[in-house]
Scaffold this active site. Structure first.
Site, PDB file in Angstrom:
ATOM      1  N   CYS A 269     -61.250 -11.581  54.528  1.00 49.45           N
ATOM      2  CA  CYS A 269     -61.567 -10.879  55.936  1.00 49.45           C
ATOM      3  C   CYS A 269     -62.657 -11.646  56.709  1.00 49.45           C
ATOM      4  O   CYS A 269     -62.125 -12.727  57.051  1.00 49.45           O
ATOM      5  CB  CYS A 269     -61.940  -9.233  55.698  1.00 49.45           C
ATOM      6  SG  CYS A 269     -62.113  -8.341  57.367  1.00 49.45           S
TER       7      CYS A 269
ATOM      8  N   HIS B  97     -57.435  -6.888  52.871  1.00 50.80           N
ATOM      9  CA  HIS B  97     -58.416  -6.769  51.783  1.00 50.80           C
ATOM     10  C   HIS B  97     -57.527  -6.290  50.320  1.00 50.80           C
ATOM     11  O   HIS B  97     -57.214  -5.522  50.153  1.00 50.80           O
ATOM     12  CB  HIS B  97     -59.386  -5.502  52.067  1.00 50.80           C
ATOM     13  CG  HIS B  97     -60.227  -5.581  53.179  1.00 50.80           C
ATOM     14  ND1 HIS B  97     -61.462  -6.214  53.129  1.00 50.80           N
ATOM     15  CD2 HIS B  97     -60.533  -5.278  54.428  1.00 50.80           C
ATOM     16  CE1 HIS B  97     -62.222  -6.207  53.909  1.00 50.80           C
ATOM     17  NE2 HIS B  97     -61.554  -5.820  54.909  1.00 50.80           N
TER      18      HIS B  97
ATOM     19  N   GLU C 126     -58.808  -6.166  47.494  1.00 54.45           N
ATOM     20  CA  GLU C 126     -59.386  -5.135  46.608  1.00 54.45           C
ATOM     21  C   GLU C 126     -58.962  -3.538  47.108  1.00 54.45           C
ATOM     22  O   GLU C 126     -59.342  -2.749  46.332  1.00 54.45           O
ATOM     23  CB  GLU C 126     -61.039  -5.609  46.602  1.00 54.45           C
ATOM     24  CG  GLU C 126     -61.719  -5.075  47.959  1.00 54.45           C
ATOM     25  CD  GLU C 126     -61.616  -5.879  49.086  1.00 54.45           C
ATOM     26  OE1 GLU C 126     -60.705  -6.760  49.173  1.00 54.45           O
ATOM     27  OE2 GLU C 126     -62.504  -5.895  50.158  1.00 54.45           O
TER      28      GLU C 126
END
Lengths: 215, 257
Positions: free
Chosen positions: A83, A193, A195
Protein backbone atom coordinates in the site's frame (compact mmCIF):
# COMPACT_ATOMS: atom_id res chain seq x y z
CA UNK A 1 13.69 -20.39 11.39
CA UNK A 2 13.75 -17.28 9.25
CA UNK A 3 13.02 -13.79 10.45
CA UNK A 4 11.12 -10.91 8.90
CA UNK A 5 11.29 -7.26 9.92
CA UNK A 6 8.02 -5.38 9.53
CA UNK A 7 9.19 -1.79 9.55
CA UNK A 8 7.28 0.22 12.14
CA UNK A 9 7.29 3.95 11.53
CA UNK A 10 4.27 4.64 13.69
CA UNK A 11 1.65 4.70 10.96
CA UNK A 12 -1.35 2.44 10.97
CA UNK A 13 -2.09 -1.06 11.97
CA UNK A 14 0.87 -3.43 11.78
CA UNK A 15 -0.86 -6.05 13.88
CA UNK A 16 -2.79 -7.39 10.87
CA UNK A 17 0.22 -7.99 8.69
CA UNK A 18 2.22 -9.49 11.56
CA UNK A 19 -0.65 -11.84 12.45
CA UNK A 20 -1.12 -12.88 8.84
CA UNK A 21 2.59 -13.73 8.52
CA UNK A 22 2.48 -15.78 11.72
CA UNK A 23 -0.64 -17.50 10.45
CA UNK A 24 0.85 -18.63 7.15
CA UNK A 25 4.14 -19.70 8.66
CA UNK A 26 3.84 -20.56 12.35
CA UNK A 27 7.19 -20.08 14.04
CA UNK A 28 8.44 -17.37 11.71
CA UNK A 29 10.10 -14.62 13.71
CA UNK A 30 8.16 -11.42 12.99
CA UNK A 31 9.88 -8.29 14.29
CA UNK A 32 7.75 -5.15 14.22
CA UNK A 33 10.55 -2.63 14.47
CA UNK A 34 12.26 0.50 13.25
CA UNK A 35 15.60 -0.45 14.80
CA UNK A 36 18.22 -0.34 12.02
CA UNK A 37 20.17 -3.27 13.46
CA UNK A 38 17.11 -5.50 13.61
CA UNK A 39 16.09 -4.56 10.09
CA UNK A 40 19.63 -5.20 8.87
CA UNK A 41 19.76 -8.62 10.55
CA UNK A 42 16.36 -9.82 9.35
CA UNK A 43 16.19 -12.30 6.47
CA UNK A 44 13.30 -10.43 4.90
CA UNK A 45 11.95 -6.90 5.10
CA UNK A 46 8.38 -5.69 4.76
CA UNK A 47 7.45 -2.02 4.42
CA UNK A 48 3.75 -1.56 5.22
CA UNK A 49 1.83 1.67 5.42
CA UNK A 50 -1.58 3.22 5.63
CA UNK A 51 -2.66 6.81 5.91
CA UNK A 52 -1.56 9.99 4.24
CA UNK A 53 1.78 10.03 2.42
CA UNK A 54 3.05 13.33 3.87
CA UNK A 55 2.91 12.01 7.44
CA UNK A 56 4.28 8.64 6.36
CA UNK A 57 7.25 10.20 4.54
CA UNK A 58 7.93 12.55 7.44
CA UNK A 59 8.14 9.63 9.87
CA UNK A 60 10.13 7.50 7.41
CA UNK A 61 12.76 10.25 7.20
CA UNK A 62 12.69 11.18 10.89
CA UNK A 63 13.29 7.57 11.96
CA UNK A 64 15.90 6.84 9.30
CA UNK A 65 13.66 4.26 7.66
CA UNK A 66 14.65 5.74 4.28
CA UNK A 67 18.19 4.50 4.87
CA UNK A 68 16.99 1.10 6.10
CA UNK A 69 14.83 0.67 3.00
CA UNK A 70 17.65 1.63 0.65
CA UNK A 71 20.01 -0.77 2.42
CA UNK A 72 17.51 -3.63 2.42
CA UNK A 73 16.80 -3.22 -1.28
CA UNK A 74 20.49 -3.02 -2.13
CA UNK A 75 21.31 -6.05 0.05
CA UNK A 76 19.41 -8.42 -2.22
CA UNK A 77 17.23 -9.83 0.56
CA UNK A 78 13.52 -10.28 -0.22
CA UNK A 79 11.67 -6.98 0.20
CA UNK A 80 7.90 -6.47 0.12
CA UNK A 81 6.11 -3.10 0.05
CA UNK A 82 2.39 -2.88 0.82
CA UNK A 83 0.00 0.00 0.00
CA UNK A 84 1.69 3.24 1.10
CA UNK A 85 4.81 1.09 1.46
CA UNK A 86 4.59 0.61 -2.32
CA UNK A 87 3.79 4.25 -3.07
CA UNK A 88 6.67 5.46 -0.89
CA UNK A 89 9.15 3.72 -3.20
CA UNK A 90 8.22 6.05 -6.09
CA UNK A 91 9.70 9.47 -6.96
CA UNK A 92 6.75 11.62 -6.08
CA UNK A 93 3.14 11.59 -4.87
CA UNK A 94 0.43 14.08 -5.76
CA UNK A 95 -1.16 13.57 -2.32
CA UNK A 96 -1.09 16.38 0.27
CA UNK A 97 -0.21 18.98 -2.36
CA UNK A 98 2.82 17.02 -3.60
CA UNK A 99 5.33 14.98 -1.60
CA UNK A 100 8.77 13.73 -2.61
CA UNK A 101 9.14 10.02 -1.94
CA UNK A 102 12.09 7.63 -1.79
CA UNK A 103 12.87 7.40 -5.54
CA UNK A 104 13.83 3.76 -5.26
CA UNK A 105 11.91 3.30 -8.49
CA UNK A 106 10.88 5.70 -11.18
CA UNK A 107 7.20 6.50 -11.05
CA UNK A 108 4.49 8.78 -9.76
CA UNK A 109 1.59 8.41 -7.36
CA UNK A 110 -1.51 10.04 -8.79
CA UNK A 111 -5.04 10.91 -7.60
CA UNK A 112 -7.93 8.91 -9.06
CA UNK A 113 -9.77 12.15 -9.73
CA UNK A 114 -13.26 13.32 -9.01
CA UNK A 115 -14.89 12.39 -12.30
CA UNK A 116 -14.02 8.72 -12.50
CA UNK A 117 -16.62 6.70 -14.43
CA UNK A 118 -17.17 3.02 -15.06
CA UNK A 119 -17.66 1.77 -18.66
CA UNK A 120 -21.42 2.36 -18.38
CA UNK A 121 -20.84 5.99 -17.42
CA UNK A 122 -21.73 5.62 -13.76
CA UNK A 123 -19.69 7.65 -11.24
CA UNK A 124 -17.08 5.65 -9.35
CA UNK A 125 -16.43 6.25 -5.66
CA UNK A 126 -13.07 7.34 -4.28
CA UNK A 127 -11.43 5.77 -2.27
CA UNK A 128 -11.24 2.65 -4.39
CA UNK A 129 -12.41 0.39 -1.57
CA UNK A 130 -13.10 -3.31 -1.76
CA UNK A 131 -12.21 -6.38 -3.79
CA UNK A 132 -10.91 -5.92 -7.30
CA UNK A 133 -9.31 -8.23 -9.83
CA UNK A 134 -5.57 -8.19 -10.33
CA UNK A 135 -4.16 -9.06 -13.72
CA UNK A 136 -0.76 -10.67 -13.39
CA UNK A 137 1.55 -9.02 -15.90
CA UNK A 138 4.45 -11.43 -15.45
CA UNK A 139 5.28 -14.82 -14.01
CA UNK A 140 6.78 -14.34 -10.59
CA UNK A 141 7.44 -16.52 -7.53
CA UNK A 142 5.03 -14.30 -5.53
CA UNK A 143 2.14 -15.07 -7.89
CA UNK A 144 2.69 -18.80 -7.51
CA UNK A 145 -0.51 -20.68 -6.69
CA UNK A 146 -2.65 -17.58 -7.22
CA UNK A 147 -5.03 -17.58 -10.18
CA UNK A 148 -4.74 -14.73 -12.62
CA UNK A 149 -7.54 -12.18 -12.05
CA UNK A 150 -7.92 -13.19 -8.41
CA UNK A 151 -9.54 -10.51 -6.27
CA UNK A 152 -7.58 -8.65 -3.61
CA UNK A 153 -8.72 -6.07 -1.06
CA UNK A 154 -7.89 -2.45 -1.84
CA UNK A 155 -8.40 0.80 -0.03
CA UNK A 156 -6.71 3.85 -1.55
CA UNK A 157 -7.41 7.14 -3.31
CA UNK A 158 -4.03 7.43 -5.05
CA UNK A 159 -2.49 4.97 -7.49
CA UNK A 160 0.98 4.23 -8.81
CA UNK A 161 2.03 4.84 -12.38
CA UNK A 162 5.40 3.22 -12.97
CA UNK A 163 7.71 4.91 -15.47
CA UNK A 164 9.09 1.62 -16.75
CA UNK A 165 6.67 -0.91 -18.10
CA UNK A 166 9.19 -3.68 -17.44
CA UNK A 167 8.69 -3.27 -13.67
CA UNK A 168 4.93 -3.80 -13.79
CA UNK A 169 4.01 -7.13 -12.19
CA UNK A 170 0.28 -6.59 -12.00
CA UNK A 171 -2.46 -4.20 -13.03
CA UNK A 172 -6.01 -3.39 -12.07
CA UNK A 173 -8.82 -1.38 -13.56
CA UNK A 174 -10.98 1.21 -11.79
CA UNK A 175 -12.20 3.73 -14.31
CA UNK A 176 -8.66 3.62 -15.64
CA UNK A 177 -5.94 1.01 -15.73
CA UNK A 178 -3.24 1.36 -13.09
CA UNK A 179 -0.25 -0.49 -11.70
CA UNK A 180 -0.84 -2.53 -8.56
CA UNK A 181 2.32 -4.60 -8.36
CA UNK A 182 5.99 -3.98 -8.99
CA UNK A 183 8.73 -6.56 -9.38
CA UNK A 184 12.42 -5.85 -9.68
CA UNK A 185 15.11 -8.28 -8.57
CA UNK A 186 14.56 -8.84 -4.81
CA UNK A 187 11.77 -6.27 -4.54
CA UNK A 188 8.04 -6.89 -4.84
CA UNK A 189 5.48 -4.26 -3.93
CA UNK A 190 1.70 -4.19 -4.06
CA UNK A 191 -1.06 -1.62 -3.74
CA UNK A 192 -3.59 -4.03 -2.26
CA UNK A 193 -3.58 -5.51 1.24
CA UNK A 194 -2.57 -9.19 1.09
CA UNK A 195 -3.08 -9.44 4.85
CA UNK A 196 -6.77 -8.63 4.29
CA UNK A 197 -7.28 -10.56 1.06
CA UNK A 198 -8.14 -13.95 2.50
CA UNK A 199 -6.82 -16.95 0.55
CA UNK A 200 -5.15 -15.13 -2.33
CA UNK A 201 -3.48 -12.67 0.01
CA UNK A 202 -2.29 -15.29 2.46
CA UNK A 203 -0.85 -17.27 -0.45
CA UNK A 204 1.11 -14.20 -1.57
CA UNK A 205 2.51 -13.72 1.95
CA UNK A 206 3.39 -17.40 2.10
CA UNK A 207 5.15 -17.06 -1.25
CA UNK A 208 7.07 -14.08 0.09
CA UNK A 209 8.22 -16.06 3.13
CA UNK A 210 9.37 -18.86 0.84
CA UNK A 211 11.07 -16.55 -1.67
CA UNK A 212 14.84 -16.19 -1.73
CA UNK A 213 14.71 -12.94 -3.69
CA UNK A 214 15.73 -14.40 -7.01
CA UNK A 215 13.53 -14.85 -10.05
CA UNK B 1 -13.79 -6.76 -14.58
CA UNK B 2 -14.13 -4.25 -11.81
CA UNK B 3 -14.72 -3.60 -8.18
CA UNK B 4 -17.08 -6.08 -6.51
CA UNK B 5 -20.07 -4.97 -4.47
CA UNK B 6 -19.48 -6.14 -0.94
CA UNK B 7 -21.60 -8.29 1.38
CA UNK B 8 -20.94 -7.56 5.04
CA UNK B 9 -22.40 -9.68 7.83
CA UNK B 10 -22.80 -7.78 11.09
CA UNK B 11 -22.30 -9.27 14.55
CA UNK B 12 -23.80 -7.63 17.62
CA UNK B 13 -21.42 -8.42 20.45
CA UNK B 14 -21.95 -7.87 24.15
CA UNK B 15 -19.29 -8.79 26.72
CA UNK B 16 -17.50 -10.94 24.17
CA UNK B 17 -20.54 -12.93 23.06
CA UNK B 18 -22.70 -12.57 20.01
CA UNK B 19 -26.22 -11.59 20.99
CA UNK B 20 -29.45 -11.43 19.02
CA UNK B 21 -28.83 -15.09 18.32
CA UNK B 22 -26.98 -16.85 15.60
CA UNK B 23 -28.07 -20.26 14.39
CA UNK B 24 -25.68 -21.73 11.92
CA UNK B 25 -26.63 -25.29 11.19
CA UNK B 26 -23.35 -26.89 12.08
CA UNK B 27 -21.63 -24.61 14.51
CA UNK B 28 -20.82 -25.72 18.00
CA UNK B 29 -20.70 -22.49 19.92
CA UNK B 30 -23.16 -20.07 18.44
CA UNK B 31 -22.08 -17.30 20.75
CA UNK B 32 -18.38 -16.95 19.97
CA UNK B 33 -17.84 -14.00 17.64
CA UNK B 34 -14.47 -15.28 16.42
CA UNK B 35 -15.87 -18.65 15.42
CA UNK B 36 -18.80 -17.00 13.68
CA UNK B 37 -16.59 -14.49 11.88
CA UNK B 38 -14.36 -17.33 10.68
CA UNK B 39 -17.36 -19.15 9.34
CA UNK B 40 -18.48 -16.08 7.43
CA UNK B 41 -14.99 -15.57 6.09
CA UNK B 42 -14.93 -19.14 4.78
CA UNK B 43 -18.32 -18.59 3.15
CA UNK B 44 -16.91 -15.61 1.28
CA UNK B 45 -17.99 -12.58 3.31
CA UNK B 46 -16.17 -9.51 2.01
CA UNK B 47 -15.79 -7.84 5.40
CA UNK B 48 -17.00 -8.30 8.96
CA UNK B 49 -18.65 -5.60 11.01
CA UNK B 50 -18.50 -6.05 14.75
CA UNK B 51 -20.96 -3.90 16.66
CA UNK B 52 -20.03 -3.67 20.32
CA UNK B 53 -23.10 -3.10 22.46
CA UNK B 54 -21.26 -3.62 25.76
CA UNK B 55 -22.12 -0.98 28.31
CA UNK B 56 -19.66 -1.59 31.12
CA UNK B 57 -16.05 -0.53 31.32
CA UNK B 58 -14.90 -4.07 32.19
CA UNK B 59 -16.80 -5.38 29.20
CA UNK B 60 -14.82 -3.03 27.00
CA UNK B 61 -11.62 -4.86 27.90
CA UNK B 62 -13.26 -8.07 26.76
CA UNK B 63 -14.13 -6.39 23.49
CA UNK B 64 -10.53 -5.44 22.85
CA UNK B 65 -9.44 -9.04 23.44
CA UNK B 66 -12.19 -10.34 21.17
CA UNK B 67 -11.04 -8.00 18.40
CA UNK B 68 -7.46 -9.19 18.93
CA UNK B 69 -8.50 -12.83 18.66
CA UNK B 70 -10.59 -12.13 15.58
CA UNK B 71 -7.76 -10.29 13.85
CA UNK B 72 -5.47 -13.26 14.42
CA UNK B 73 -7.85 -15.69 12.75
CA UNK B 74 -9.83 -13.73 10.19
CA UNK B 75 -8.05 -12.21 7.20
CA UNK B 76 -10.66 -9.95 5.71
CA UNK B 77 -11.33 -6.35 6.76
CA UNK B 78 -12.82 -5.87 10.19
CA UNK B 79 -14.85 -2.82 11.24
CA UNK B 80 -15.59 -2.19 14.90
CA UNK B 81 -18.42 0.10 15.95
CA UNK B 82 -20.22 1.00 19.14
CA UNK B 83 -18.95 3.27 21.86
CA UNK B 84 -16.16 4.87 19.82
CA UNK B 85 -15.94 8.35 21.35
CA UNK B 86 -12.29 9.37 21.52
CA UNK B 87 -9.09 9.05 19.51
CA UNK B 88 -7.86 6.80 22.30
CA UNK B 89 -10.82 4.44 21.66
CA UNK B 90 -9.87 4.35 17.97
CA UNK B 91 -6.21 3.76 18.66
CA UNK B 92 -7.01 0.82 20.93
CA UNK B 93 -9.29 -0.82 18.38
CA UNK B 94 -6.82 -0.35 15.52
CA UNK B 95 -3.99 -1.69 17.66
CA UNK B 96 -6.15 -4.68 18.55
CA UNK B 97 -6.47 -5.42 14.85
CA UNK B 98 -9.53 -3.55 13.59
CA UNK B 99 -9.10 -2.08 10.12
CA UNK B 100 -11.82 0.52 10.46
CA UNK B 101 -13.89 2.01 13.23
CA UNK B 102 -17.43 3.18 12.95
CA UNK B 103 -18.36 6.43 14.70
CA UNK B 104 -22.01 7.12 15.34
CA UNK B 105 -23.39 9.17 18.19
CA UNK B 106 -20.06 10.84 18.94
CA UNK B 107 -20.08 12.35 15.45
CA UNK B 108 -23.46 13.93 16.08
CA UNK B 109 -22.44 15.54 19.35
CA UNK B 110 -18.94 16.44 18.23
CA UNK B 111 -18.47 16.54 14.44
CA UNK B 112 -14.89 17.77 14.87
CA UNK B 113 -14.10 14.36 16.32
CA UNK B 114 -14.52 12.91 12.83
CA UNK B 115 -12.04 15.44 11.49
CA UNK B 116 -9.51 14.76 14.26
CA UNK B 117 -9.85 11.02 13.76
CA UNK B 118 -9.42 11.23 9.99
CA UNK B 119 -6.39 13.47 10.29
CA UNK B 120 -4.75 11.23 12.83
CA UNK B 121 -5.60 7.78 11.50
CA UNK B 122 -6.50 8.43 7.86
CA UNK B 123 -9.92 8.57 6.22
CA UNK B 124 -9.59 4.96 5.06
CA UNK B 125 -10.35 3.72 8.58
CA UNK B 126 -13.04 6.18 9.59
CA UNK B 127 -16.58 5.02 8.92
CA UNK B 128 -19.40 7.32 10.00
CA UNK B 129 -22.59 5.50 10.90
CA UNK B 130 -25.79 7.39 10.18
CA UNK B 131 -29.16 6.34 11.56
CA UNK B 132 -31.78 7.98 9.37
CA UNK B 133 -35.54 8.12 9.68
CA UNK B 134 -38.02 9.52 7.23
CA UNK B 135 -39.63 12.68 8.59
CA UNK B 136 -41.51 13.96 5.54
CA UNK B 137 -45.24 13.41 5.49
CA UNK B 138 -46.97 11.55 2.66
CA UNK B 139 -47.21 13.86 -0.32
CA UNK B 140 -44.23 15.97 0.73
CA UNK B 141 -40.79 15.75 -0.85
CA UNK B 142 -38.88 12.91 0.84
CA UNK B 143 -36.78 14.08 3.75
CA UNK B 144 -34.80 12.08 6.28
CA UNK B 145 -33.39 13.13 9.63
CA UNK B 146 -30.54 11.81 11.77
CA UNK B 147 -31.56 10.03 14.96
CA UNK B 148 -29.44 8.90 17.87
CA UNK B 149 -29.87 6.45 20.74
CA UNK B 150 -31.04 3.58 18.60
CA UNK B 151 -33.47 5.73 16.68
CA UNK B 152 -35.21 7.26 19.69
CA UNK B 153 -33.81 10.78 19.65
CA UNK B 154 -34.24 13.12 16.69
CA UNK B 155 -31.45 15.63 16.09
CA UNK B 156 -33.03 17.95 13.55
CA UNK B 157 -30.18 17.30 11.08
CA UNK B 158 -31.05 16.46 7.50
CA UNK B 159 -29.53 13.05 6.69
CA UNK B 160 -28.22 13.88 3.21
CA UNK B 161 -26.65 17.17 4.33
CA UNK B 162 -25.19 15.40 7.34
CA UNK B 163 -23.59 12.71 5.18
CA UNK B 164 -22.00 15.38 2.97
CA UNK B 165 -20.67 17.17 6.00
CA UNK B 166 -19.19 13.97 7.45
CA UNK B 167 -17.37 13.27 4.19
CA UNK B 168 -16.04 16.83 4.08
CA UNK B 169 -14.67 16.29 7.59
CA UNK B 170 -12.89 13.13 6.49
CA UNK B 171 -15.21 10.13 6.71
CA UNK B 172 -13.94 7.47 4.28
CA UNK B 173 -17.17 5.51 4.18
CA UNK B 174 -20.80 5.93 5.28
CA UNK B 175 -22.72 3.16 7.05
CA UNK B 176 -26.33 4.10 6.52
CA UNK B 177 -29.03 2.46 8.62
CA UNK B 178 -32.66 3.14 7.99
CA UNK B 179 -34.34 3.25 11.38
CA UNK B 180 -37.78 2.76 9.84
CA UNK B 181 -36.71 -0.45 8.18
CA UNK B 182 -34.33 -1.93 10.75
CA UNK B 183 -35.61 -5.31 11.88
CA UNK B 184 -38.65 -5.11 9.59
CA UNK B 185 -37.24 -7.49 6.97
CA UNK B 186 -38.99 -5.50 4.25
CA UNK B 187 -35.90 -4.13 2.52
CA UNK B 188 -33.68 -1.08 2.75
CA UNK B 189 -35.09 2.42 2.53
CA UNK B 190 -33.95 2.81 -1.07
CA UNK B 191 -34.80 6.49 -1.24
CA UNK B 192 -32.39 7.63 1.44
CA UNK B 193 -29.78 5.10 0.34
CA UNK B 194 -29.76 6.46 -3.19
CA UNK B 195 -29.96 10.10 -2.09
CA UNK B 196 -26.89 9.74 0.10
CA UNK B 197 -24.96 7.50 -2.28
CA UNK B 198 -25.40 10.05 -5.05
CA UNK B 199 -24.55 12.97 -2.77
CA UNK B 200 -21.16 11.72 -1.55
CA UNK B 201 -18.00 10.49 -3.28
CA UNK B 202 -17.13 7.84 -0.70
CA UNK B 203 -18.62 4.32 -0.55
CA UNK B 204 -21.99 3.85 1.14
CA UNK B 205 -22.96 0.67 3.01
CA UNK B 206 -26.70 0.08 3.13
CA UNK B 207 -28.05 -1.42 6.33
CA UNK B 208 -31.34 -2.12 8.03
CA UNK B 209 -34.25 -4.17 6.81
CA UNK B 210 -32.88 -7.03 4.73
CA UNK B 211 -35.33 -9.94 4.68
CA UNK B 212 -34.52 -11.64 1.39
CA UNK B 213 -32.01 -11.66 -1.43
CA UNK B 214 -33.98 -9.27 -3.64
CA UNK B 215 -33.48 -6.65 -0.95
CA UNK B 216 -29.71 -6.97 -1.36
CA UNK B 217 -30.06 -6.61 -5.14
CA UNK B 218 -32.33 -3.58 -4.76
CA UNK B 219 -29.90 -1.93 -2.37
CA UNK B 220 -27.21 -2.05 -5.03
CA UNK B 221 -29.19 -1.49 -8.21
CA UNK B 222 -31.76 1.01 -6.94
CA UNK B 223 -30.14 2.32 -3.79
CA UNK B 224 -26.73 2.59 -5.53
CA UNK B 225 -25.06 1.18 -2.42
CA UNK B 226 -21.45 0.02 -2.71
CA UNK B 227 -21.92 -2.60 -0.02
CA UNK B 228 -24.83 -4.25 1.76
CA UNK B 229 -24.86 -5.18 5.41
CA UNK B 230 -27.15 -7.78 6.91
CA UNK B 231 -27.41 -9.74 10.11
CA UNK B 232 -30.37 -12.00 10.68
CA UNK B 233 -30.76 -13.51 7.20
CA UNK B 234 -27.27 -14.93 7.53
CA UNK B 235 -27.25 -15.64 11.26
CA UNK B 236 -30.32 -17.82 11.03
CA UNK B 237 -29.08 -19.57 7.93
CA UNK B 238 -32.05 -18.39 5.91
CA UNK B 239 -29.53 -17.70 3.16
CA UNK B 240 -25.83 -18.35 2.91
CA UNK B 241 -23.39 -15.78 1.63
CA UNK B 242 -22.59 -17.82 -1.52
CA UNK B 243 -26.32 -18.02 -2.27
CA UNK B 244 -26.62 -14.28 -1.86
CA UNK B 245 -23.64 -13.65 -4.11
CA UNK B 246 -24.80 -15.98 -6.85
CA UNK B 247 -28.22 -14.35 -6.74
CA UNK B 248 -26.73 -10.89 -7.06
CA UNK B 249 -24.42 -12.02 -9.84
CA UNK B 250 -27.33 -13.48 -11.78
CA UNK B 251 -28.85 -10.00 -11.70
CA UNK B 252 -25.80 -8.38 -13.20
CA UNK B 253 -24.04 -7.29 -10.02
CA UNK B 254 -20.30 -7.83 -9.82
CA UNK B 255 -19.42 -9.88 -6.73
CA UNK B 256 -16.42 -11.77 -5.40
CA UNK B 257 -17.10 -15.49 -5.72
Amino acid sequence: MSSIAVIDYGMGNLHSVAKALEHVQPGVEVLVTADPQQVRNADRVLLPGVGAIRDCMAEIRRLGVDVEVAEAIASGKPFLGICVGFQALMDFSEENGGVDCLSEFSGKVKFFGNDLKDPSGQDLKVPHMGWNQVKQAIDHPLWQGIDDLSRFYFVHSYYVKLAEQSLVAGTCDYGLPFDVALAHKNVFAVQFHPEKSQQAGLQLLQNFLNWDGSL
Amino acid sequence: MGLAKRIIPCLDVENGRVVKGVKFLDIRDAGDPVEIAQRYEQQGADEITFLDITASHEGRETTVHTVERMASEVFIPLTVGGGIRTCEDIRRMLNAGADKVSINTAAVFNPEFVQQAAERFGSQCIVVAIDAKKVSLPGETDRWEIFTHGGRKPTGFDAVEWAKKMVELGAGEILLTSMDQDGMKSGFDLGVTRAISEAVKVPVIASGGVGNLDHLVDGVLQGKADAVLAASIFHFNEYTIPEAKRYMQARGIEVRL
